[in-house]
Design a protein around this motif. Structure first.
Motif, PDB file in Angstrom:
ATOM      1  N   VAL A   1       0.860  -1.184   0.000  1.00 19.53           N
ATOM      2  CA  VAL A   1       0.000   0.000   0.000  1.00 19.53           C
ATOM      3  C   VAL A   1       0.890   1.226   0.000  1.00 19.53           C
ATOM      4  CG1 VAL A   1      -1.905   1.195   1.115  1.00 19.53           C
ATOM      5  CG2 VAL A   1      -1.501  -1.209   1.596  1.00 19.53           C
ATOM      6  N   ILE A   2       0.611   2.144  -0.912  1.00 19.01           N
ATOM      7  CA  ILE A   2       1.364   3.402  -0.941  1.00 19.01           C
ATOM      8  C   ILE A   2       0.353   4.529  -0.839  1.00 19.01           C
ATOM      9  CG2 ILE A   2       2.933   4.847  -2.291  1.00 19.01           C
ATOM     10  CD1 ILE A   2       3.672   2.209  -3.824  1.00 19.01           C
ATOM     11  N   ASP A   3       0.469   5.360   0.185  1.00 12.97           N
ATOM     12  CA  ASP A   3      -0.397   6.524   0.214  1.00 12.97           C
ATOM     13  C   ASP A   3       0.389   7.743  -0.252  1.00 12.97           C
ATOM     14  OD1 ASP A   3       0.196   8.562   2.474  1.00 12.97           O
ATOM     15  OD2 ASP A   3       0.386   6.636   3.496  1.00 12.97           O
ATOM     16  N   ILE A   4      -0.326   8.635  -0.924  1.00 15.18           N
ATOM     17  CA  ILE A   4       0.288   9.807  -1.540  1.00 15.18           C
ATOM     18  C   ILE A   4      -0.506  11.023  -1.085  1.00 15.18           C
ATOM     19  CG2 ILE A   4       0.969  10.891  -3.735  1.00 15.18           C
ATOM     20  CD1 ILE A   4      -0.140   7.393  -4.079  1.00 15.18           C
ATOM     21  N   ALA A   5       0.188  11.981  -0.449  1.00 21.14           N
ATOM     22  CA  ALA A   5      -0.555  13.082   0.164  1.00 21.14           C
ATOM     23  C   ALA A   5       0.270  14.351   0.290  1.00 21.14           C
ATOM     24  CB  ALA A   5      -1.030  12.649   1.558  1.00 21.14           C
ATOM     25  N   THR A   6      -0.379  15.479   0.039  1.00 23.03           N
ATOM     26  CA  THR A   6       0.191  16.781   0.406  1.00 23.03           C
ATOM     27  C   THR A   6      -0.099  16.934   1.895  1.00 23.03           C
ATOM     28  OG1 THR A   6      -1.927  17.675  -0.357  1.00 23.03           O
ATOM     29  CG2 THR A   6      -0.041  17.936  -1.832  1.00 23.03           C
ATOM     30  N   LEU A   7       0.709  16.260   2.718  1.00 23.81           N
ATOM     31  CA  LEU A   7       0.274  16.062   4.101  1.00 23.81           C
ATOM     32  C   LEU A   7       0.736  17.137   5.076  1.00 23.81           C
ATOM     33  CD1 LEU A   7      -1.621  14.000   5.342  1.00 23.81           C
ATOM     34  CD2 LEU A   7       0.355  12.839   6.290  1.00 23.81           C
ATOM     35  N   THR A   8       1.982  17.597   4.959  1.00 24.49           N
ATOM     36  CA  THR A   8       2.470  18.518   6.002  1.00 24.49           C
ATOM     37  C   THR A   8       3.333  19.658   5.456  1.00 24.49           C
ATOM     38  OG1 THR A   8       4.520  17.264   6.411  1.00 24.49           O
ATOM     39  CG2 THR A   8       2.578  16.637   7.702  1.00 24.49           C
ATOM     40  N   GLY A   9       3.128  20.844   6.060  1.00 22.79           N
ATOM     41  CA  GLY A   9       4.022  21.965   5.798  1.00 22.79           C
ATOM     42  C   GLY A   9       5.431  21.627   6.286  1.00 22.79           C
ATOM     43  N   ALA A  10       5.517  20.793   7.309  1.00 24.16           N
ATOM     44  CA  ALA A  10       6.822  20.419   7.859  1.00 24.16           C
ATOM     45  C   ALA A  10       7.678  19.692   6.824  1.00 24.16           C
ATOM     46  CB  ALA A  10       6.634  19.538   9.092  1.00 24.16           C
ATOM     47  N   CYS A  11       7.029  18.957   5.920  1.00 26.07           N
ATOM     48  CA  CYS A  11       7.768  18.260   4.858  1.00 26.07           C
ATOM     49  C   CYS A  11       8.386  19.275   3.904  1.00 26.07           C
ATOM     50  CB  CYS A  11       6.838  17.307   4.111  1.00 26.07           C
ATOM     51  SG  CYS A  11       7.648  16.435   2.770  1.00 26.07           S
ATOM     52  N   VAL A  12       7.660  20.363   3.639  1.00 23.84           N
ATOM     53  CA  VAL A  12       8.184  21.412   2.755  1.00 23.84           C
ATOM     54  C   VAL A  12       9.404  22.063   3.402  1.00 23.84           C
ATOM     55  CG1 VAL A  12       7.585  23.417   1.357  1.00 23.84           C
ATOM     56  CG2 VAL A  12       5.782  21.841   2.076  1.00 23.84           C
ATOM     57  N   VAL A  13       9.338  22.260   4.725  1.00 25.09           N
ATOM     58  CA  VAL A  13      10.474  22.842   5.441  1.00 25.09           C
ATOM     59  C   VAL A  13      11.671  21.893   5.377  1.00 25.09           C
ATOM     60  CG1 VAL A  13      11.314  23.607   7.703  1.00 25.09           C
ATOM     61  CG2 VAL A  13       8.989  24.185   6.975  1.00 25.09           C
ATOM     62  N   ALA A  14      11.406  20.592   5.536  1.00 22.47           N
ATOM     63  CA  ALA A  14      12.499  19.618   5.584  1.00 22.47           C
ATOM     64  C   ALA A  14      13.161  19.416   4.225  1.00 22.47           C
ATOM     65  CB  ALA A  14      11.970  18.278   6.105  1.00 22.47           C
ATOM     66  N   LEU A  15      12.381  19.248   3.179  1.00 24.98           N
ATOM     67  CA  LEU A  15      12.943  18.825   1.894  1.00 24.98           C
ATOM     68  C   LEU A  15      12.756  19.837   0.761  1.00 24.98           C
ATOM     69  CD1 LEU A  15      11.973  15.026   1.816  1.00 24.98           C
ATOM     70  CD2 LEU A  15      14.132  16.058   2.487  1.00 24.98           C
ATOM     71  N   GLY A  16      11.949  20.879   0.985  1.00 24.07           N
ATOM     72  CA  GLY A  16      11.738  21.857  -0.074  1.00 24.07           C
ATOM     73  C   GLY A  16      10.962  21.276  -1.239  1.00 24.07           C
ATOM     74  N   GLN A  17      11.168  21.866  -2.422  1.00 19.90           N
ATOM     75  CA  GLN A  17      10.332  21.501  -3.571  1.00 19.90           C
ATOM     76  C   GLN A  17      10.956  20.436  -4.464  1.00 19.90           C
ATOM     77  OE1 GLN A  17      11.169  24.482  -7.119  1.00 19.90           O
ATOM     78  NE2 GLN A  17      10.367  25.603  -5.367  1.00 19.90           N
ATOM     79  N   HIS A  18      12.172  19.980  -4.123  1.00 23.02           N
ATOM     80  CA  HIS A  18      12.868  19.106  -5.061  1.00 23.02           C
ATOM     81  C   HIS A  18      12.590  17.622  -4.860  1.00 23.02           C
ATOM     82  CE1 HIS A  18      14.817  22.749  -6.232  1.00 23.02           C
ATOM     83  NE2 HIS A  18      15.239  22.938  -4.994  1.00 23.02           N
ATOM     84  N   MET A  19      12.391  17.228  -3.621  1.00 22.35           N
ATOM     85  CA  MET A  19      12.186  15.797  -3.352  1.00 22.35           C
ATOM     86  C   MET A  19      10.964  15.575  -2.479  1.00 22.35           C
ATOM     87  SD  MET A  19      15.846  14.056  -3.026  1.00 22.35           S
ATOM     88  CE  MET A  19      17.256  14.596  -4.012  1.00 22.35           C
ATOM     89  N   SER A  20      10.215  14.521  -2.790  1.00 21.32           N
ATOM     90  CA  SER A  20       9.125  14.077  -1.926  1.00 21.32           C
ATOM     91  C   SER A  20       9.740  13.317  -0.761  1.00 21.32           C
ATOM     92  CB  SER A  20       8.177  13.161  -2.696  1.00 21.32           C
ATOM     93  OG  SER A  20       7.749  13.769  -3.903  1.00 21.32           O
ATOM     94  N   ALA A  21       8.976  13.191   0.321  1.00 19.99           N
ATOM     95  CA  ALA A  21       9.446  12.389   1.457  1.00 19.99           C
ATOM     96  C   ALA A  21       8.830  11.002   1.357  1.00 19.99           C
ATOM     97  CB  ALA A  21       9.039  13.026   2.775  1.00 19.99           C
ATOM     98  N   VAL A  22       9.621   9.997   1.683  1.00 23.86           N
ATOM     99  CA  VAL A  22       9.082   8.640   1.758  1.00 23.86           C
ATOM    100  C   VAL A  22       9.359   8.080   3.150  1.00 23.86           C
ATOM    101  CG1 VAL A  22      11.143   7.622   0.693  1.00 23.86           C
ATOM    102  CG2 VAL A  22       9.040   6.320   0.737  1.00 23.86           C
ATOM    103  N   MET A  23       8.316   7.496   3.726  1.00 20.85           N
ATOM    104  CA  MET A  23       8.432   6.844   5.030  1.00 20.85           C
ATOM    105  C   MET A  23       7.791   5.486   4.883  1.00 20.85           C
ATOM    106  SD  MET A  23       7.486  10.307   6.939  1.00 20.85           S
ATOM    107  CE  MET A  23       7.480  11.200   5.392  1.00 20.85           C
ATOM    108  N   SER A  24       8.437   4.443   5.414  1.00 16.01           N
ATOM    109  CA  SER A  24       7.924   3.105   5.155  1.00 16.01           C
ATOM    110  C   SER A  24       8.257   2.142   6.276  1.00 16.01           C
ATOM    111  CB  SER A  24       8.498   2.586   3.829  1.00 16.01           C
ATOM    112  OG  SER A  24       8.015   1.287   3.576  1.00 16.01           O
ATOM    113  N   ASN A  25       7.407   1.129   6.444  1.00 20.39           N
ATOM    114  CA  ASN A  25       7.672   0.066   7.418  1.00 20.39           C
ATOM    115  C   ASN A  25       8.338  -1.131   6.751  1.00 20.39           C
ATOM    116  OD1 ASN A  25       5.638  -1.017   5.911  1.00 20.39           O
ATOM    117  ND2 ASN A  25       4.236  -1.420   7.599  1.00 20.39           N
ATOM    118  N   ASP A  26       8.738  -0.973   5.485  1.00 27.17           N
ATOM    119  CA  ASP A  26       9.290  -2.099   4.736  1.00 27.17           C
ATOM    120  C   ASP A  26      10.522  -1.642   3.941  1.00 27.17           C
ATOM    121  OD1 ASP A  26       8.522  -4.999   3.701  1.00 27.17           O
ATOM    122  OD2 ASP A  26       9.205  -3.835   1.973  1.00 27.17           O
ATOM    123  N   GLU A  27      11.661  -2.250   4.238  1.00 22.95           N
ATOM    124  CA  GLU A  27      12.924  -1.820   3.629  1.00 22.95           C
ATOM    125  C   GLU A  27      12.905  -1.962   2.108  1.00 22.95           C
ATOM    126  OE1 GLU A  27      15.416  -0.324   5.340  1.00 22.95           O
ATOM    127  OE2 GLU A  27      13.937  -0.478   6.950  1.00 22.95           O
TER     128      GLU A  27
END
Ligand code: BES
Ligand code: MN
Ligand code: ZN
Length: 495
Positions: free
Chosen positions: A372-398
């Protein structure tokens, strides 16, 4: 648009525009040598006279070259050899495409595509050409009353291959690139539309249209009554303040073996996020019409996959609603019961994305997905962390995380991994319910992912936070069509 791949041998055929890459310092590539000769050394003269430097993205159109092999030549700067890469190749293609579409040429021969690019095989060299042409032709569905400029005349693009061995890969790359461009265009259209047009029900009709256009797709659209029956208390709490009815879109693509576990794509479809009672500040609030880009990227990805007839099963699940304040809206401190049975204290009604996604994740279980992959404009904090160049990925599976990182790199739609760990989840503690919907300012992108994690229940899962990459602000305000290239690449790699 028609795309073709061809080798040196067939390159005798005349073209209305040959597109030639030139390195910084002005060296003509070997692939252009015979063309230069046929044009009486004209290309080397232009460069020798200092009229073209080869700076990355620089273009110069030489029109009216007579009856030789090319009626026009478009020189494109490739920049310095040492920084020549996938990224500079794509930037050169984007610049070339702009100039090409402005010209009167009806067909083009991309000699630039025969150029060696480190780490980019012939498949991707061709695919990026089709993506660049598709992206360059994209027009925002605007409501401007002025007359539209005449459409570009370009109808056919031929891609040059270094040898016959590359031909099959290049053809595949062109087909895949055209599908990615068509999928991205759908995503961009939906995201760019204003929220008074692109409502939850509108997204439902688009999903149904996909099913009409592709016999491999089946769509169901659930309304409020069914969501109540399913017990989606978290999702429904977000819609209380809105006059627009919520929808849950379920779009099944069947290209793989019957019974093969599908990949589930869950897309955040908040068609407008005012923040609700925790109202947002006015500056930039219009950009919250883009808060359904996760949903739009699911529809765009399914379209691309269906166009290609990829041998894989995919199910798209899209919770769609508005987040609005009103006398009936959910209030800070309200407690709701999610479909999973877990209770949530809503401390901030602006953290609504996770509330609609958590019920959609619970719903996705019934498909027994391989991932399952969810895709979301979820947090302003993600924009602060990574800016506009890269999406963030978080996962429970390597393996899933690694596959998404690799797909993003290959497709030039990159993402970067952020941690997922219990200590962040502890920030969601509540005195009144199982947990709260916010975990404070620190690590906001990660605590949002930790919230979703509580609903994953053993599935292989990844969360893509695309808040920074989904759209551009300022003068170039508009949807980017990301992360469709990444998702299509991932799905193709799984099929
Ligand atoms: N849709 C926003 C996130 C967002 C912010 C997307 C900026 C694109 C650009 C989301 O619903 C939101 O409002 N998140 C809050 C969460 C907070 C209240 C914990 C945020 O990021 O401020
Ligand atoms: Mn919000
Ligand atoms: Zn939101």
């Amino acid at each position: 648009m028609e795309f073709q791949a061809e080798t040196r041998g067939s390159r005798r055929a005349r073209t209305e525009c040959a597109v030639v890459g030139v390195r910084d310092g002005g060296t003509l590539p070997p692939v252009a040598a015979s063309l230069d000769k046929a044009l009486g050394g004209r290309l080397s003269r232009v460069i020798g006279q200092g009229d073209f430097s080869g700076r990355l993205g620089e273009t110069l159109l030489l029109p009216d070259l007579g009856s030789g092999p090319a009626a026009r030549v478009l020189l494109v700067g490739l920049g310095a050899v040492k920084s020549w890469s996938r990224r500079s190749y794509r930037r050169a293609l984007a610049a070339a495409t702009q100039a090409l579409l402005r010209s009167g040429a009806r067909d083009a021969l991309m000699l630039i595509a025969a150029e060696h690019v480190p780490d980019v095989d012939p498949y991707y060299r061709a695919r990026f050409v089709a993506e660049a042409v598709g992206g360059g032709r994209y027009q925002i569905p605007d409501l401007k009353t002025a007359r539209r400029p005449a459409p570009p005349r370009l109808k056919r693009v031929r891609v040059a291959c270094a040898d016959r061995a590359e031909l099959a890969a290049a053809k595949r790359g062109l087909a895949h690139g055209a599908a990615v461009a068509a999928g991205s265009a759908l995503t961009r259209d939906l995201a760019n539309l204003p929220a008074n047009v692109c409502t939850p029900s509108y997204l439902g009709t688009v999903a149904k249209r996909l099913a009409r256009e592709h016999r491999t797709i089946r769509t169901r659209v659930l309304g409020t009554a069914e969501l109540k029956r399913l017990g989606m208390g978290a999702f429904l709490s977000v819609t209380h303040g809105s006059e627009e009815p919520a929808r849950l879109l379920v779009i099944e693509y069947r290209g793989g073996a019957r019974g093969a576990a599908p990949v589930a794509l869950v897309g955040k479809g908040v068609t407008f996020d005012s923040g609700g009672i925790s109202l947002k500040d006015p500056p930039g609030m219009d950009e919250m019409k883009f808060d359904m880009t996760g949903a739009a990227s699911v529809l765009g990805t399914l379209k691309a996959i269906a166009l290609l007839g990829a041998p894989i099963n995919v199910v798209g699940i899209v919770p769609a609603c508005e987040n609005m304040p009103s006398g009936r809206a959910t209030k800070p401190g309200d407690i709701v019961r999610s479909m999973s049975g877990q209770t949530i204290e809503i401390l901030n009604t602006d953290a609504e994305g996770r509330l609609i996604l958590c019920d959609a994740l619970t719903y996705s279980r019934r498909f027994r997905p391989a991932a399952v992959i969810d895709i979301a404009t979820l947090t302003g904090a993600c924009v602060v962390a990574l800016g506009q160049h890269m999406s963030a990925v978080m996962s429970n599976d390597e393996a899933l995380a690694a596959a998404l990182l690799a797909a993003g790199r290959r497709a030039a739609d990159p993402c970067w991994r952020l941690p997922l760990a219990d200590e962040y989840g502890e920030q969601l503690k509540s005195n009144f319910a199982d947990f709260a919907n916010v975990g404070g300012r620190e690590g906001g992108a990660v605590t949002a992912a930790c919230f979703l994690w509580k609903f994953v229940d053993g599935m292989k899962w990844a969360h893509l936070d695309i808040a920074g990459t989904a759209y551009l602000s300022g003068a170039n305000k508009g949807s980017t069509g990301r992360p469709v290239p990444l998702l299509v690449d991932y799905l193709l790699s799984q099929s």
